[in-house]
Design an enzyme around this catalytic site. Structure first.
Site, PDB file in Angstrom:
ATOM      1  N   CYS A 420       0.821  -1.208   0.000  1.00 25.46           N
ATOM      2  CA  CYS A 420       0.000   0.000   0.000  1.00 25.46           C
ATOM      3  C   CYS A 420       0.858   1.263   0.000  1.00 25.46           C
ATOM      4  O   CYS A 420       0.339   2.363  -0.154  1.00 25.46           O
ATOM      5  CB  CYS A 420      -0.951  -0.007   1.201  1.00 25.46           C
ATOM      6  N   ASP A 453     -14.683   4.321   3.646  1.00 28.05           N
ATOM      7  CA  ASP A 453     -13.760   3.257   3.230  1.00 28.05           C
ATOM      8  C   ASP A 453     -14.337   2.367   2.144  1.00 28.05           C
ATOM      9  O   ASP A 453     -13.585   1.659   1.464  1.00 28.05           O
ATOM     10  CB  ASP A 453     -13.375   2.404   4.450  1.00 28.05           C
ATOM     11  N   ASP A 470      -8.979  -3.089  -3.705  1.00 27.67           N
ATOM     12  CA  ASP A 470      -7.569  -2.791  -3.428  1.00 27.67           C
ATOM     13  C   ASP A 470      -6.721  -3.680  -4.323  1.00 27.67           C
ATOM     14  O   ASP A 470      -7.087  -4.834  -4.601  1.00 27.67           O
ATOM     15  CB  ASP A 470      -7.220  -3.065  -1.959  1.00 27.67           C
ATOM     16  N   ASP A 493     -11.275  -2.697   4.596  1.00 27.06           N
ATOM     17  CA  ASP A 493     -12.203  -1.583   4.366  1.00 27.06           C
ATOM     18  C   ASP A 493     -13.622  -1.950   4.799  1.00 27.06           C
ATOM     19  O   ASP A 493     -14.373  -1.100   5.304  1.00 27.06           O
ATOM     20  CB  ASP A 493     -12.200  -1.185   2.889  1.00 27.06           C
TER      21      ASP A 493
END
Length: 771
Positions: A420, A453, A470, A493
Site C-alpha cells: 500500500c 472506506d 484494493d 475496508d
C-alpha cells in the site's frame, strides 16, 4: 528485493538450509545474477549462527552480531525468495519440497546444506535429557537456563556439575567457554565441576599429537576433568552412567549434560531415495553432485564426497561454497561442471577462552594470544562479509549527470516501495478525481469525493451493498504469504465500516515465466487468498488474471449491511478517545528491507501482525458504541485521521500523544538511519494540519504519523466512558498492541495538536490509561 528481471524465469533452484556454503551461493548470485533462474532459500533458522564464533560468544568476548548472520538481507540482495520453514518430505521423483503449513514447492535443481547434529543414538536417555550443541539457537536457549540454574546453586554454596560428551574440537572449546562464562558471571571461586567424556584415548584424537598435548594441558590447568577411553551408556535426569575401559559402570550426579559427539544426518534423508553412505550422509561426486540424482547437490557436513573422506568441519563447508555456486550456474546453463578437490589438511584454530587459541595444521601445533587474535580476525571478517551489505538505495551523487538534470528538481527515491506504500499520493488523487464528472444514481449514497472506506449502494431502507477494491504489487518475494496479507488488507475496508465481507473477486498479475513457474505462482497466490477468505466465510466468486511486470494482487470485496449499523469515518465527538489496534511502521520496515537493511526478526514480527485480521477489532468497536472508525493504510496515520476530521458539521480537533503510538520492532531504528518509504514525503504534506509540529521535529516517533501501512490496524473513536473496557476487550481478543493514542476535543477546525505526555485516564473498568 532485486528489481524484477525482464527475463522470464525458466528454471527453479531451491537452496535447502542456511549453512556456510549457501552464504557463498547467495553472495555469488547477488554479484552475478543469472537471468531466468528463480532462487528460493528454505531454512529453519534465518538468523543463522557462524559456528566458529560460538566459543567467543559463550565466553562473553563476542556479541550477538559477531555470531549470527541474518539471511534475509543476503537473500534480498540475491533476489532470492526466503522461506522460514522445516522440511517434512522431499519427493525427488516429482521434484517437490513439502513444508508444514505451506503449499508445495517445486524445483528443477536442489542444493542441500543443512549441517548435522550430534549423534546420541547409542546413548540411552540422550534424546530426553542431553542438550545437543546443535542446532545452536536451541542450545543457546538451554544455555540461558543453565546459567540461571548454576547461579542458584552457587548462591546456596552448592556445587554445580556440568558434563560434556565428546572429545573433538567442539567439546574442548565448549568446556573452556562455558567454564569461563560461569566464572566471570558468578566468581572465580565458585564450586563448579566440569567433566569431559570421550571414548578416544585422548582429546582431539584426529589432530596431531602436539595439539592433543596442548589441549590436554590447558584443560588440566583449568581444573576440567577429562575422562578418556570412556563410554557414556546412559544420561538421566540428574545423572550420567559411564564405563571406562576394563572398569565397572560408574554414575556421576550432574545438573546438565551437553552433547557434542560426532555428526549425525537428518533422519528424513533416508526416505528421499538419495544415495547415502553407511552413516546416512549424502554421497556426492567431485562436482558436489548427488551420485543418484544429478539435479541434487550437497555440501558441508551433510555431504560425503566419494573417495575423499574429510572431517565434519565448517572450514570445508566454507571452501565448498564458491565451487558449488559456479557449478549450480553451469548446471542451469547446461554446461560441463568443474571438479572440486577438498584440501587434505586444514588450519584449525581452537579457542581456549583465556585469551589464547591453539593453532593446528597437519603435524604442526602452537598456542598463544597471537593465535587468538588471528582467530578473532578471521571469524569477524567472515561474519561481516555477509552482514555489512551495500545499500542499493544510497541515492544519486551530487556530481552525477542525473543529479544535475533539470528533471531532477526534487529528490525522487531511487527505490519505489510496493504494497500500500505504492499508492498515488492523496493530493494528486483528489485533484484528478475532482476534475471528473461521473454520472450519478439516486441509490448510490457515496461518491468519488466521499471519504468512506467503501462505496455504499442502497438496496432498500434497511439494506445496502458495500463495495471496495484494493490492488498492489508484491512487497515480499513470497506469493503465498503476500496473498494472505493482501487479502487481509483488502477485507479491512469492510471491517472498518463494521460490516461482514460476503464475497470477493480476485485480480492477479503474474510475471511472464515458464508455464510451470507461472502456474506455481498463481497456485500459491490463490491458495493464500482462499485460506484467508474461507476463514472470514467470504466466497471467492471470480476474478481476472493477466501478465504483469511484477507479481500483483488485489480483491474487489462485497458486503451487505444495515445502513443504520455501519461505522462511518466522520462521526468524531468531543470527548471521544482514539484507539489504534496495531503497531505502526510497515512502510519504513519494508523500505529498509528493499535496501538490505532490515533484520529478519523485524520483518517476521511485521508479517505476523499483517496477517492478523481486523474483523474481531471491528466487532469490539461496535460493542463499545464507536462513533467513527477507519483503517490505517497507505496515507499513514495522520492522513487517515485527517479524513476522520473532515466532517463539516462537527468542528472538532484531536490531541495526539506521540509517546503513545505503538511501533513495530525496528521501525524507529530505520527512521534513525534515515530510511523512509517512497510515499513518506507525500504523506508528510498532511503535516499542515498539525498545530504545533515545530515543537516535535526531533521526536523519534514523529515520522510514524506519515508512514504508509499495509494491512494496518483500525483507528476508532470510542466514548470516553467505554474506552477502558474497549481497550481491554481488544487485548483479550489478540490485539495486544491496541492502545489509546489521543482524544477528540472541541473546536480547532480539524487541527491535530501533538503532545508527548500521558493522556487523561480512561473511563470505565479496565486499564487506567492507554499510554
Amino acid at each position: 528485493m532485486q528489481a524484477a528481471s525482464h527475463t522470464p524465469a525458466r528454471k527453479r533452484l531451491v537452496l535447502l538450509g542456511g549453512g556456510h556454503s549457501h552464504l557463498s551461493v547467495l553472495m555469488y548470485f547477488a554479484r552475478h545474477p543469472l537471468p531466468g533462474l528463480e532462487i528460493t532459500l528454505v531454512s529453519r533458522d534465518i538468523e543463522t549462527p557462524y559456528s566458529g564464533a560460538l566459543p567467543a560468544y559463550l565466553a562473553g568476548t563476542a556479541e550477538e552480531r559477531d555470531l549470527f548472520i541474518d539471511l534475509r538481507p543476503l537473500a534480498q540482495m540475491a533476489g532470492a525468495r526466503l522461506i522460514q520453514a522445516s522440511v517434512s518430505r522431499v519427493d525427488l521423483e516429482k521434484r517437490e519440497l513439502h513444508c508444514p503449513g505451506r503449499p508445495v514447492l517445486h524445483f528443477d535443481m536442489l542444493a542441500i546444506n543443512i549441517g548435522s547434529q550430534p549423534d546420541g543414538s547409542q546413548i540411552a536417555g540422550a534424546a530426553e535429557h542431553a542438550i545437543a550443541v546443535k542446532p545452536i539457537p536451541a542450545f543457546l536457549q538451554h544455555w540461558e537456563r543453565m546459567q540461571a540454574d548454576a547461579a542458584a546453586c552457587f548462591e546456596r554454596a552448592s556445587p554445580y556439575t556440568l558434563a560434556i560428551v565428546g572429545g573433538g574440537p567442539a567439546s574442548v572449546e565448549l568446556a573452556c567457554a562455558l567454564q569461563q562464562r560461569l566464572r566471570e558471571r558468578c566468581g572465580q571461586d565458585i564450586p563448579l565441576q566440569v567433566h569431559l567424556f570421550t571414548s578416544a584415548p585422548t582429546v582431539l584424537h584426529t589432530h596431531a599429537s602436539g595439539a592433543q598435548s596442548l589441549a590436554t594441558r590447558a584443560l588440566q590447568q583449568r581444573g576440567i576433568q577429562v575422562h578418556t577411553r570412556c563410554r557414556v551408556n546412559e544420561i538421566g535426569a540428574g545423572s550420567l552412567r559411564f564405563r571406562q575401559t576394563e572398569r565397572e559402570d560408574e554414575t556421576l550426579a550432574i545438573h546438565a549434560c551437553v552433547l557434542a559427539t560426532g555428526a549425525s544426518p537428518a533422519a528424513w534423508l533416508r526416505d528421499t531415495g538419495l544415495a547415502l553412505d553407511s552413516t546416512g550422509f549424502i554421497r556426492v561426486n567431485d562436482h558436489l553432485q548427488s551420485l543418484s540424482h544429478p539435479f541434487v547437490f550437497a555440501t558441508g557436513d551433510i555431504a560425503a564426497i566419494a573417495g575423499r573422506a574429510r572431517p565434519k568441519s565448517g572450514v570445508y563447508a566454507v571452501r565448498q561454497g564458491m565451487p558449488l555456486a559456479k557449478n549450480l550456474r553451469r548446471y542451469a546453463l547446461g554446461k560441463p561442471l568443474h571438479s572440486y578437490a577438498p584440501q587434505r589438511k586444514a588450519l584449525a584454530l581452537l579457542s581456549m577462552s583465556d585469551g589464547s587459541s591453539i593453532a593446528s595444521r597437519g603435524g604442526w601445533a602452537r598456542q598463544g594470544q597471537w593465535a587468538d587474535r588471528w582467530k578473532t580476525w578471521i571469524d569477524r571478517r567472515f561474519v561481516a562479509k555477509y552482514r555489512d551489505l551495500p545499500d542499493p538505495g544510497a541515492g544519486l551523487d551530487d556530481s552525477s549527470p542525473d543529479a544535475q538534470s533539470p528533471l531532477n528538481e526534487s529528490v525522487i527515491p531511487s527505490i519505489r516501495c510496493a504494497g500500500c506504500a505504492a499508492k498515488l499520493e492523496s493530493g494528486l488523487l483528489g485533484q484528478v478525481l475532482g476534475e471528473l464528472q461521473p454520472c450519478n444514481h439516486t441509490d448510490v449514497e457515496s461518491s468519488l469525493s466521499s471519504v468512506e472506506d467503501s462505496a455504499i449502494i442502497r438496496l432498500g431502507k434497511e439494506r445496502v451493498l458495500l463495495q471496495t477494491v484494493d490492488y498492489f504489487r508484491a512487497f515480499i518475494n513470497d506469493p503465498y504469504l503476500f496473498a494472505r496479507i493482501a487479502t487481509n488488507h483488502c477485507l479491512s475496508d469492510i471491517h472498518a465500516m463494521g460490516a461482514t465481507p460476503h464475497s470477493a473477486l480476485a485480480i492477479v498479475g503474474i510475471p511472464h515465466a515458464a508455464s510451470a513457474i507461472m502456474g506455481d505462482q498463481l497456485r500459491e497466490v490463490m491458495t493464500g487468498c482462499t485460506e484467508v477468505l474461507n476463514a472470514h466465510n467470504t466466497a471467492l466468486i471470480g476474478g481476472h488474471t493477466s501478465e504483469t511486470e511484477s507479481l500483483s494482487f488485489g480483491l474487489s470485496v462485497n458486503a451487505f449491511a444495515n445502513p443504520e449499523k455501519l461505522l462511518r469515518k466522520t462521526g468524531l465527538r468531543a470527548g471521544d478517545r482514539l484507539i489504534l489496534t496495531k503497531a505502526l511502521g510497515t512502510g519504513v520496515l519494508f523500505a529498509a528491507d528493499m535496501r538490505y537493511q532490515a533484520r529478519h526478526r523485524w520483518i517476521a514480527s511485521a508479517l505476523g501482525q499483517m496477517q492478523r485480521s481486523n474483523q474481531m477489532a471491528a466487532h469490539v468497536f461496535l460493542q463499545h458504541q464507536a462513533h467513527a472508525c477507519t483503517d490505517v493504510t497507505g496515507f499513514g496515520l495522520l492522513g487517515h485521521l485527517r479524513e476522520m476530521l473532515a466532517a463539516p458539521d462537527m468542528p472538532v480537533a484531536v490531541r495526539l500523544s506521540l509517546d503513545a503510538l505503538p511501533v513495530l520492532d525496528g521501525a524507529l531504528d530505520c527512521f534513525a538511519a534515515g530510511i523512509r518509504s517512497s510515499l513518506h514525503e507525500a504523506n508528510a504534506r498532511h503535516g499542515d494540519c498539525l498545530s504545533n509540529a515545530g515543537e516535535f521535529r526531533k521526536h523519534p516517533s514523529l515520522p510514524l504519523l506519515f508512514d504508509p501501512q499495509t494491512a494496518g490496524g483500525l483507528l476508532a473513536a470510542i466514548p470516553a466512558e467505554h474506552a477502558a473496557r474497549c481497550l481491554q476487550a481488544l487485548r483479550d481478543k489478540g490485539d495486544r498492541d491496541a492502545v489509546c493514542i489521543g482524544e477528540v476535543i472541541e473546536g480547532g477546525e480539524g487541527l491535530v495538536t501533538l503532545c508527548d505526555g500521558p493522556l487523561p485516564a480512561l473511563g470505565g473498568a479496565g486499564p487506567e490509561h492507554g499510554v
